[in-house]
Each structure stands twice: as structure tokens, then as C-alpha cells.
Design an enzyme around this catalytic site. Structure first.
Site, PDB file in Angstrom:
ATOM      1  N   ARG A   1      -0.261   4.102   4.084  1.00  0.00           N
ATOM      2  CA  ARG A   1      -0.033   2.660   4.160  1.00  0.00           C
ATOM      3  C   ARG A   1       0.880   2.399   5.356  1.00  0.00           C
ATOM      4  O   ARG A   1       1.831   3.160   5.602  1.00  0.00           O
ATOM      5  CB  ARG A   1       0.631   2.130   2.881  1.00  0.00           C
ATOM      6  CG  ARG A   1      -0.314   1.956   1.697  1.00  0.00           C
ATOM      7  CD  ARG A   1      -1.322   0.823   1.920  1.00  0.00           C
ATOM      8  NE  ARG A   1      -2.186   0.603   0.769  1.00  0.00           N
ATOM      9  CZ  ARG A   1      -3.377   1.187   0.595  1.00  0.00           C
ATOM     10  NH1 ARG A   1      -3.843   2.027   1.506  1.00  0.00           N
ATOM     11  NH2 ARG A   1      -4.098   0.920  -0.471  1.00  0.00           N
TER      12      ARG A   1
ATOM     13  N   HIS B   1      -8.132   0.631   9.552  1.00  0.00           N
ATOM     14  CA  HIS B   1      -8.088   0.936   8.113  1.00  0.00           C
ATOM     15  C   HIS B   1      -9.475   1.318   7.565  1.00  0.00           C
ATOM     16  O   HIS B   1     -10.046   0.596   6.737  1.00  0.00           O
ATOM     17  CB  HIS B   1      -7.493  -0.251   7.323  1.00  0.00           C
ATOM     18  CG  HIS B   1      -6.936   0.179   5.984  1.00  0.00           C
ATOM     19  ND1 HIS B   1      -5.871  -0.437   5.369  1.00  0.00           N
ATOM     20  CD2 HIS B   1      -7.308   1.172   5.142  1.00  0.00           C
ATOM     21  CE1 HIS B   1      -5.611   0.148   4.213  1.00  0.00           C
ATOM     22  NE2 HIS B   1      -6.482   1.134   4.054  1.00  0.00           N
TER      23      HIS B   1
ATOM     24  N   GLU C   1      -1.190  -5.757   8.397  1.00  0.00           N
ATOM     25  CA  GLU C   1      -2.631  -5.865   8.655  1.00  0.00           C
ATOM     26  C   GLU C   1      -3.111  -7.292   8.423  1.00  0.00           C
ATOM     27  O   GLU C   1      -2.656  -7.924   7.468  1.00  0.00           O
ATOM     28  CB  GLU C   1      -3.390  -4.911   7.731  1.00  0.00           C
ATOM     29  CG  GLU C   1      -3.052  -3.467   8.043  1.00  0.00           C
ATOM     30  CD  GLU C   1      -3.770  -2.471   7.125  1.00  0.00           C
ATOM     31  OE1 GLU C   1      -4.671  -2.866   6.365  1.00  0.00           O
ATOM     32  OE2 GLU C   1      -3.398  -1.306   7.172  1.00  0.00           O
TER      33      GLU C   1
HETATM   34  C1  GLV Z   1      -7.414   2.453   0.736  1.00  0.00           C
HETATM   35  O1  GLV Z   1      -6.594   2.257   1.567  1.00  0.00           O
HETATM   36  C2  GLV Z   1      -7.119   2.799  -0.625  1.00  0.00           C
HETATM   37  O2  GLV Z   1      -5.942   2.769  -1.047  1.00  0.00           O
HETATM   38  O3  GLV Z   1      -8.069   3.113  -1.362  1.00  0.00           O
END
Ligand code: GLV
Length: 316
Positions: free
Chosen positions: A233, A280, A262
Site C-alpha cells: 500500500r 496499482h 491514488e
Molecule cells: C489489492 O491491492 C488488494 O489488496 O487486493
């Protein structure tokens, strides 16, 4: 039959478990996230919500959902977008999608280890923009991945899957978790791992303890030849400090898939040298995104049927 809100268009087949269970669907077919106000308005007459990491599910959403709302299922393994404390207070169960995205996300993390170490984006950008004028022995000199040491921070399913890939590439692997894993290469000393690793990859959830885990002080501990990879993250890394470390040649390169705010990307990070920046896409394969959607929907079906699904984060 219950009413289930699906906050955004899911991959084909993703909502099959809800359809098969005969639930009524309320969908957002726009493939654009709801605004927070739209989300609050949409939850007022539903029993369940299937949401995405782009939805902020907080006390206002639970208040709007009222007594009728029983379960929220996030189509992601990370669930920092859901206020689990507020879910607890509202008695709403929370599900996520563990287990089904580990290998796909590990593939992407390893792609970033390779691409950042070998300056793939810098070289490709030069080629595309006409700045490459022929082969040169001193051009685009990266760092070898084989024989290097990979430091894995967080050793859950995804961290372990990345470690397996690293072994196949002839890397030595260190890993850091608070509790001894009993696996060779474990260290409880994060700073020591940072100082010893040639590539560092992050696989921790975002919470109060991991926010800015990689800050200016820790970046300064890394080797000037090391690369940093983040597929976890964004807020786990202080982006401004990372950009400064790259500008100052304090670390060699970075491979980043997730960002602090984001879809904004810190302008200083965008301009920093030797980065590979992806939007992402860690779990973004057709098979995995479909399975994630199905698993979230299966969680909803189970909770509404009074069962305890394996992907329950909190029981409500
Ligand atoms: C994607 O970022 C997830 O947490 O599945």
C-alpha cells in the site's frame, strides 16, 4: 432473497455466486467509483455491499446502511479502505479476498525487482522518445538480480510467494516479521535487513504501525546500490523521502505499484530518476481479478445465509 449493492463493474463471471444464490443486484455499471455521497445514498436499502478498494467505507456508510446492512465484502485482500471499528460498532460483517491473488501479486513484485534493478523503464522511455542512438557499453547499467540478497518485509502468503521466486533466481532471501517464522533468513531487526539487502520488497498491510514504515531514516540505511519495491500500500512508504533518496543517489532504483494518494502520484516521484511506476496492477490478471470478485461475492452469500465464510475479517 436479499438486495446486494455491487459498487462497480466486476470482471465477467465475478458476480456469479450472487446470481446463483438468487439475490437481487443493485449495480453501478459505469466502471467509475461512486463518490462517497453516492455510496451513502446507494446503501440505504441493501442487505450487503460488494465494494472495491476505491470505496471509502466509513461510519457514514454504515449509518446510511442502518440495521438492514449485514455484510460488506471488499474485492481486495487489503481492507484499509474499510473502517473495521465502525463496522464492529454497526454490527456489519466484513470479508476480503485472501489467498487467491498471492501468486499473481508476487509475479508483479518480482517483475518490479527485475525491472527496477535493470532500469527497464528508463531504457524504454529513451528508446520510445528517440533518445537512444545506438548500443553503448556503458549504457543503462543496472544491478544483477541473480546472486543478490532480497529483503522481504512482511512474510505472509504474498511475501513467501515472492521469496520462492527469488530462490529460483539464485537470490539469497532475508525476511522480517515481528514473530520468528522459524524459516532461515528471518530477522526481527528491520534496520539490519535494510542495510544488508540489495533489493527490498514490501508485503505488509497498511495500519498505524506500518504507515511510513519506510521513511527518510530507513531509506538512508539502504545500500546506494539497492532497489525498493512496493506492491503493498502506498502510505507504507514516505513518497517524498523516496523521491529525495533517488535524487540524491542514496538508493539505486525503485519499482512502485501503489501510491500514497491514488490516483495522484507525487510529482516529485514522477520526476525522480530510475523508477518503474505502475498503476496499482498487482493482482491484475483476468483469472485472479475474476476469482477475487467471486470470493467476495461468496462471502456475502455465506453471511446472508447465516454461515461463516473462510474470508471473514470481522463477524459483525
Ligand atoms: C489489492 O491491492 C488488494 O489488496 O487486493
Amino acid at each position: 432473497m436479499a438486495r446486494v449493492l455491487v459498487t462497480r463493474r466486476l470482471p465477467d463471471g465475478g458476480i456469479d455466486p450472487l446470481v446463483e444464490a438468487g439475490h437481487e443486484l443493485v449495480t453501478n455499471d459505469e466502471d467509475q467509483p461512486f463518490t462517497h455521497a453516492q455510496l451513502c445514498a446507494a446503501v440505504t436499502d441493501v442487505d450487503a455491499v460488494v465494494c472495491l478498494l476505491t470505496d471509502r467505507v466509513d461510519d457514514a456508510v454504515f449509518a446510511a446502511g442502518g440495521d438492514r446492512l449485514k455484510v460488506v465484502a471488499n474485492v481486495a485482500v487489503g481492507y484499509d479502505n474499510i473502517d473495521v471499528g465502525a463496522a464492529t460498532a454497526a454490527g456489519v460483517a466484513v470479508c476480503n479476498t485472501p489467498g487467491v491473488l498471492d501468486e499473481t501479486t508476487a509475479d508483479l513484485a518480482f517483475l518490479l525487482v527485475l525491472a527496477a534493478s535493470r532500469l527497464a523503464s528508463t531504457a524504454e522511455a529513451d528508446l520510445r522518445s528517440g533518445r537512444w542512438h545506438g548500443w553503448g557499453i556503458n549504457q543503462y547499467l543496472g544491478r544483477d538480480v541473480h546472486g543478490a540478497t532480497l529483503g522481504v518485509i512482511g512474510y505472509g502468503r504474498i511475501g513467501q510467494a515472492v521469496a520462492r521466486r527469488a530462490t529460483g533466481f539464485g537470490m539469497d532471501v532475508l525476511h522480517h516479521t515481528r514473530h520468528d517464522t522459524g524459516v532461515p533468513g528471518w530477522t526481527d531487526d528491520l534496520d539490519d535487513l535494510l542495510a544488508r539487502s540489495d533489493a527490498v520488497t514490501l508485503h505488509v498491510p497498511l495500519n498505524d504501525e506500518t504507515r511510513h514504515l519506510i521513511d527518510a531514516r530507513r531509506l538512508a540505511l539502504m545500500k546506494p546500490t539497492a532497489v525498493l519495491v512496493n506492491t503493498a500500500r502506498g502510505p507504507v512508504v514516505d513518497e517524498d523521502a523516496l523521491a529525495a533518496a533517488l535524487e540524491a543517489d542514496q538508493i539505486f532504483a525503485a519499482g512502485i505499484d501503489v501510491y500514497e494518494r491514488e490516483p495522484e502520484v507525487h510529482p516529485r516521484l514522477l520526476a525522480a530518476p530510475r523508477t518503474v511506476l505502475l498503476p496499482h496492477v498487482g493482482s491484475a490478471s483476468t483469472q485472479t481479478r475474476t476469482r477475487m470478485a467471486q470470493l467476495a461475492c461468496e462471502g456475502v452469500v455465506a453471511v446472508l445465509a447465516g454461515k461463516r465464510p473462510p474470508n471473514l475479517v470481522y463477524a459483525g
